[in-house]
Design a protein around this motif. Structure first.
Motif, PDB file in Angstrom:
ATOM      1  N   TYR A   1      -7.322   2.990  -7.577  1.00  0.00           N
ATOM      2  CA  TYR A   1      -6.735   2.335  -6.329  1.00  0.00           C
ATOM      3  C   TYR A   1      -6.080   3.444  -5.387  1.00  0.00           C
ATOM      4  O   TYR A   1      -5.022   4.189  -5.973  1.00  0.00           O
ATOM      5  N   ALA A   2      -6.274   3.249  -3.835  1.00  0.00           N
ATOM      6  CA  ALA A   2      -5.588   3.883  -3.011  1.00  0.00           C
ATOM      7  C   ALA A   2      -4.137   3.186  -2.761  1.00  0.00           C
ATOM      8  O   ALA A   2      -3.155   3.780  -2.424  1.00  0.00           O
ATOM      9  N   ALA A   3      -4.335   1.956  -2.869  1.00  0.00           N
ATOM     10  CA  ALA A   3      -3.077   0.964  -2.497  1.00  0.00           C
ATOM     11  C   ALA A   3      -3.050  -0.240  -3.074  1.00  0.00           C
ATOM     12  O   ALA A   3      -4.254  -0.788  -3.421  1.00  0.00           O
ATOM     13  N   VAL A   4      -2.078  -0.831  -3.210  1.00  0.00           N
ATOM     14  CA  VAL A   4      -1.701  -2.318  -3.760  1.00  0.00           C
ATOM     15  C   VAL A   4      -0.933  -3.201  -2.911  1.00  0.00           C
ATOM     16  O   VAL A   4       0.225  -2.620  -2.724  1.00  0.00           O
ATOM     17  N   VAL A   5      -1.160  -4.384  -2.699  1.00  0.00           N
ATOM     18  CA  VAL A   5      -0.435  -5.211  -1.939  1.00  0.00           C
ATOM     19  C   VAL A   5      -0.269  -6.598  -2.715  1.00  0.00           C
ATOM     20  O   VAL A   5      -1.041  -7.010  -3.032  1.00  0.00           O
ATOM     21  N   ALA A   6       0.799  -6.476  -3.089  1.00  0.00           N
ATOM     22  CA  ALA A   6       1.450  -7.735  -3.774  1.00  0.00           C
ATOM     23  C   ALA A   6       2.366  -8.825  -3.131  1.00  0.00           C
ATOM     24  O   ALA A   6       3.450  -8.279  -2.667  1.00  0.00           O
TER      25      ALA A   6
ATOM     26  N   LEU B   1     -10.364   2.308  -1.833  1.00  0.00           N
ATOM     27  CA  LEU B   1     -10.007   0.989  -2.290  1.00  0.00           C
ATOM     28  C   LEU B   1      -8.709   0.401  -2.258  1.00  0.00           C
ATOM     29  O   LEU B   1      -7.689   1.080  -2.868  1.00  0.00           O
ATOM     30  N   ALA B   2      -8.325  -0.721  -1.661  1.00  0.00           N
ATOM     31  CA  ALA B   2      -7.238  -1.398  -1.814  1.00  0.00           C
ATOM     32  C   ALA B   2      -7.120  -2.629  -2.582  1.00  0.00           C
ATOM     33  O   ALA B   2      -8.161  -3.244  -2.302  1.00  0.00           O
TER      34      ALA B   2
END
Length: 709
Positions: free
Chosen positions: A565-570, A542-543
């Motif tokens: 979460y595995a990854a976050v993009v902001a 989950l990203a």
């Protein structure tokens, strides 16, 4: 994976005592982007990102897939003035859109092509306002993140510049007077008229006469008593009245002023709507008799349409024309009042459970006449009519697999026909689009939009979860090129319609703003938890992704629940909510978030401010912060400070990265840069969640199609 070696970032001992709250800010020095030490540190972060990106084996494949599913062509409804149609078009390979005109015989020609002005692609066509007769058009260009945004006026027949440049008109509104010899517009006061260092909006409404220097433009409204106000302008068809909406930043309520134009340089204004009393948004439009059509959420959180005498100052005197539908928030409406029609009509767009409806009403009584058939269960936007005396209405339609397509409704014949639209370079994947409901922690039902491959699949998929949750902006099942690419690769793309947005009307917005902003964040984490517990994905697959205020949402959510979460993009996020008012346009957003200058509101902000919630030693997910080097909207310091703080604090080997883009804006960058950013975001999220293009048939995409359920 080996933990990255991050560029060293000095941690200062800066602590402020704010109303008894001791607020640590060890990376405040990063706010000074002109400091050589800050520039060196940021350049080292740029090198780190580029080096890390070389390890993405599928970068080129993602870039190719994004290129295939990106749309081009005409995506917004035209403006029709007199016998001339104005529309924007962006073809494949264009960095920016161009302005076209179409005459009564259907002949098309380019009026403004940004590529001829600036071959680099960094100058874009921001907006345009044709005169009533269609003989002139005021055009505003924008250059990356430069604050100028001057206005020039063109002769539509010859394409020659006949007036301008009018300076300091960023984010303006403009309304022509009949005859095309003058217009009202909004611009910032000259610096020499302001206190040194004043960064507030300081806008004024001015009257400009074609051919006269801008220095002679008379100020007709606005002053130092309203330093952060936005103004919207509307002139009546006969040119006798000017209506001004005034709101302090993007607040949930506004004032309305009405002025009679006996002397256009000095109209006398009457405040007919006091926003402090109504606590509502009211958008006025003039009817043929100069009475008003009011679109408002006053005593109707999902919106209603009223009529009023032009000087009615008591909302109790407004007559409801089209009542509120509590299950279907009002989006747009246009009046079709050409004298040739048997009776004046009103076309109304609403959204019910994420799907648009278009209904036709009698303009005099408000009675419902018919529902217009739409191409599918999608979204209607940019509803427009010809002026003056409309008999046609244009709108843009899209859905999960259909790029924006332009339709025209003819009120005379009752026919609806497709006129133009956007397309993609390659075949689009077949996407199953549906909405489900999940329960937030407090029991509130929240809508979650799901986009999955049409083929049945058992078990969890790599998932990219998107959210926004601010300023009453609704999330809809639009055509998302990034979603199409992600789903085409075999993943699930989800959109959480959290509180703070506008999906359920003004009450939904109010439930997630100010002291309740924490609800938007918990709603988002609840969406992630629902996706995991129902077996649709796993924590390792989950990203999450958010832009601007959505960047705040996902960053705060991940800091609160890093285990989800595995990854976050902001992208261009807000992160330091104690000092956000010092950056960009943050000082105009206090109605949405609160202000650190008030003790109670500071406490709200500290409960969710991502920068202040970071805890050393926590194994945080992978983070990718993206944004413009110069961001006039949110300010670039959010990205640098948050990145440094997380790199220092995390105990995991998952990367914390910054991707900065020079010579671009907070939004609307050159097309090639937008596609490159999308490809990098998808490649990063795919690497962290295990989505691989080589393991799917994504590169041999199926024919266009959609399934709903």
């Amino acid at each position: 994976m080996t933990r990255l070696f991050y560029p060293a970032a000095w941690r200062s001992d800066t602590v402020e005592d704010l109303f008894g709250f001791l607020v640590s800010d060890p990376y405040r020095w990063l706010e000074d982007a002109d400091n050589p030490r800050v520039r060196d540190w940021a350049a080292a972060q740029d090198r780190l990102f580029r080096a890390y990106r070389t390890g993405w084996s599928e970068s080129r494949s993602w870039a190719s897939l994004v290129d295939q599913v990106s749309s081009f062509g005409v995506s917004e409804s035209p403006m029709v003035r007199g016998s001339v149609m104005f529309l924007a078009e962006q073809l494949r390979g264009d960095e920016q859109g161009r302005l076209l005109v179409v005459d009564a015989e259907g002949n098309r020609r380019v009026l403004v092509d940004p590529a001829e002005i600036d071959p680099s692609g960094h100058t874009g066509l921001y907006t345009w306002w044709p005169s009533r007769e269609g003989e002139r058009v005021a055009v505003q260009m924008e250059v990356a993140e430069q604050p100028g945004s001057d206005i020039m006026v063109l002769d539509v027949r010859t394409g020659e510049e006949v007036d301008g440049l009018l300076p300091r008109a960023r984010n303006t509104s403009l309304a022509w007077l009949p005859g095309g010899e003058a217009f009202y517009y909004v611009s910032r006061a000259p610096d020499e008229e302001l206190e040194p260092g004043d960064k507030r909006l300081q806008r004024r409404v001015r009257l400009h006469l074609i051919g006269s220097p801008w220095q002679d433009d008379a100020v007709v409204f606005g002053g130092e008593d309203a330093p952060d106000h936005y103004y919207g302008l509307t002139v009546s068809v006969d040119g006798r009245h000017l209506a001004i909406t005034a709101m302090a930043g993007p607040t949930s309520h506004n004032d309305v002023y009405l002025g009679e134009l006996i002397d256009p340089r000095a109209p006398h204004f009457v405040r007919i709507v006091d926003g402090r009393t109504t606590r509502a948004r009211v958008l006025p439009r003039f009817l043929a008799d100069n009475d008003l059509l009011l679109v408002t959420d006053h005593q109707a959180p999902c919106g209603r349409i009223c009529t009023a005498h032009r000087y009615d100052t008591d909302p109790a005197a407004w007559r409801t024309l089209v009542a509120e539908d509590p299950q279907a928030p009002l989006d747009e409406c246009v009046a079709l009042d050409d004298p040739a029609l048997p009776r004046p009509l009103l076309l109304v767009a609403r959204t019910r459970h994420g799907t648009s409806t278009l209904t036709l009403h009698d303009l005099a009584s408000g009675g419902s006449l018919t529902t217009l058939p739409l191409p599918g269960a999608g979204v209607v936007s940019s509803l427009r009519t010809d002026t003056p005396g409309g008999r046609h209405a244009w709108f843009s339609y899209c859905d999960a697999t259909t790029p924006p397509t332009i339709y025209r409704y003819d009120a005379t014949s009752g026919e609806l026909e497709q006129q133009a639209g956007a397309s993609t370079a390659g075949h689009r994947p077949r996407i199953r689009s549906r909405s489900v409901r999940y329960h937030a922690g407090d029991g509130t039902e929240i809508t979650l939009l799901l986009f999955t491959p049409a083929e049945e699949h058992q078990g969890p998929r790599p998932t990219l979860l998107y959210g926004y949750g601010s300023f009453g902006m609704p999330m809809r099942p639009w055509f998302f090129p990034m979603a199409a690419a992600w789903v085409g690769a075999g993943g699930t793309y989800a959109v959480a319609c959290v509180r703070g947005g506008g999906e359920e009307g003004q009450r939904w917005h109010d439930a997630g703003r100010g002291p309740h902003k924490y609800r938007a964040i918990s709603d988002f984490n609840d969406a992630a938890n629902w996706l995991i517990t129902t077996g649709r994905t796993t924590c390792d697959q989950l990203a999450i992704f958010g832009q601007s205020a959505g960047g705040l949402l996902v960053t705060a959510a991940a800091v609160q629940r890093p285990d989800l979460y595995a990854a976050v993009v902001a992208e261009g996020p807000l992160c330091d909510m104690v000092r956000y008012e010092h950056f960009g346009l943050g000082h105009t957003w206090t109605d949405e978030f609160g202000t650190a200058s008030e003790p109670e509101q500071l406490q709200w902000l500290l409960t969710y401010s991502p920068y202040h919630a970071i805890t050393p030693g926590v194994p945080y997910p992978a983070f990718l912060f993206t944004g413009a080097v110069t961001d006039l909207q949110t300010g670039e310091a959010h990205v640098t400070k948050m990145c440094a703080a997380l790199q220092h604090a995390t105990s995991s080997d998952r990367p914390i990265l910054m991707r900065r883009e020079p010579d671009t804006a907070h939004a609307a960058s050159p097309a090639s840069k937008e596609r490159a950013l999308a490809a990098d975001i998808l490649a990063f999220a795919a690497e962290r969640t295990g989505l691989s293009l080589t393991k799917t048939t994504a590169m041999s995409l199926h024919q266009t199609g959609a399934a709903t359920g």
